[in-house]
Design a protein around this motif. Structure first.
Motif, PDB file in Angstrom:
ATOM      1  N   ARG A 217       0.864  -1.204   0.139  1.00 16.17           N
ATOM      2  CA  ARG A 217      -0.069   0.022  -0.030  1.00 16.17           C
ATOM      3  C   ARG A 217       0.933   1.372  -0.019  1.00 16.17           C
ATOM      4  NH1 ARG A 217      -5.592  -0.317   2.949  1.00 16.17           N
ATOM      5  NH2 ARG A 217      -6.368  -2.083   1.866  1.00 16.17           N
ATOM      6  N   THR A 218       2.030   1.293  -0.494  1.00 12.44           N
ATOM      7  CA  THR A 218       2.896   2.346  -0.680  1.00 12.44           C
ATOM      8  C   THR A 218       3.031   2.626  -1.971  1.00 12.44           C
ATOM      9  OG1 THR A 218       4.917   1.138  -0.554  1.00 12.44           O
ATOM     10  CG2 THR A 218       3.776   1.825   1.573  1.00 12.44           C
TER      11      THR A 218
ATOM     12  N   TYR B 267      -5.131   2.484  -4.369  1.00 11.64           N
ATOM     13  CA  TYR B 267      -5.568   2.635  -2.878  1.00 11.64           C
ATOM     14  C   TYR B 267      -5.049   4.173  -2.615  1.00 11.64           C
ATOM     15  CZ  TYR B 267      -6.163   2.827   2.056  1.00 11.64           C
ATOM     16  OH  TYR B 267      -6.592   2.875   3.648  1.00 11.64           O
ATOM     17  N   ALA B 268      -3.725   4.614  -2.815  1.00 17.86           N
ATOM     18  CA  ALA B 268      -3.162   5.724  -2.432  1.00 17.86           C
ATOM     19  C   ALA B 268      -3.960   6.772  -3.234  1.00 17.86           C
ATOM     20  CB  ALA B 268      -1.570   5.698  -2.691  1.00 17.86           C
TER      21      ALA B 268
ATOM     22  N   GLY C  70      -7.444  11.427  -3.675  1.00 18.03           N
ATOM     23  CA  GLY C  70      -8.346  12.314  -4.337  1.00 18.03           C
ATOM     24  C   GLY C  70      -9.541  12.589  -3.260  1.00 18.03           C
ATOM     25  N   ARG C  71      -9.928  11.665  -2.404  1.00 17.31           N
ATOM     26  CA  ARG C  71     -10.761  12.262  -1.632  1.00 17.31           C
ATOM     27  C   ARG C  71     -10.133  13.374  -0.472  1.00 17.31           C
ATOM     28  NH1 ARG C  71     -12.444   6.011   0.491  1.00 17.31           N
ATOM     29  NH2 ARG C  71     -13.624   5.560  -1.361  1.00 17.31           N
ATOM     30  N   LEU C  72      -9.127  13.540  -0.264  1.00 16.88           N
ATOM     31  CA  LEU C  72      -8.702  14.634   0.762  1.00 16.88           C
ATOM     32  C   LEU C  72      -8.508  15.783  -0.196  1.00 16.88           C
ATOM     33  CD1 LEU C  72      -5.483  12.750   2.527  1.00 16.88           C
ATOM     34  CD2 LEU C  72      -7.785  13.580   3.449  1.00 16.88           C
ATOM     35  N   ALA C  73      -7.926  15.654  -1.415  1.00 10.54           N
ATOM     36  CA  ALA C  73      -8.051  16.781  -2.341  1.00 10.54           C
ATOM     37  C   ALA C  73      -9.702  17.474  -2.447  1.00 10.54           C
ATOM     38  CB  ALA C  73      -7.721  16.694  -3.756  1.00 10.54           C
ATOM     39  N   MET C  74     -10.602  16.555  -2.443  1.00  5.80           N
ATOM     40  CA  MET C  74     -12.076  16.898  -2.392  1.00  5.80           C
ATOM     41  C   MET C  74     -12.518  17.581  -1.073  1.00  5.80           C
ATOM     42  SD  MET C  74     -14.109  13.891  -4.778  1.00  5.80           S
ATOM     43  CE  MET C  74     -13.248  12.798  -4.081  1.00  5.80           C
ATOM     44  N   ILE C  75     -11.958  17.226  -0.093  1.00  5.20           N
ATOM     45  CA  ILE C  75     -12.316  17.661   1.186  1.00  5.20           C
ATOM     46  C   ILE C  75     -11.752  18.844   1.355  1.00  5.20           C
ATOM     47  CG2 ILE C  75     -11.845  17.610   3.566  1.00  5.20           C
ATOM     48  CD1 ILE C  75     -12.064  14.448   3.347  1.00  5.20           C
TER      49      ILE C  75
END
Length: 71
Positions: free
Chosen positions: A31-32, A37-38, A43-48
């Motif tokens: 997962r690196t 997954y990364a 993408g989710r953090l950018a949307m937030i």
């Protein structure tokens, strides 16, 4: 030689650390790096962050630079 209370070395001293721990393998994979997954998390953090900046401007009437200029 093995003793019921532990492992005894050649000098007759008890060695409590002679038993190796059990090793396990993560079945979910690596997962690196640039994995799907990364990229999903990024993408989710950018949307937030984008929605937070829009909400900041709506509620205060200033953008992030306008608020930083007032400090």
């Amino acid at each position: 030689m093995r003793n019921t209370s532990g492992i005894v070395d050649d000098h007759g001293l008890m060695n409590a650390f002679a038993i190796e721990p059990k090793v396990y393998v993560d079945e979910q994979g690596d997962r690196t790096g640039f994995t799907p997954y990364a990229e999903l998390i990024n993408g989710r953090l950018a949307m937030i962050g984008f929605i937070s900046l829009i909400a900041l401007e709506v509620f205060t009437g200033h953008g992030i630079f306008g608020l930083l200029a007032q400090l």
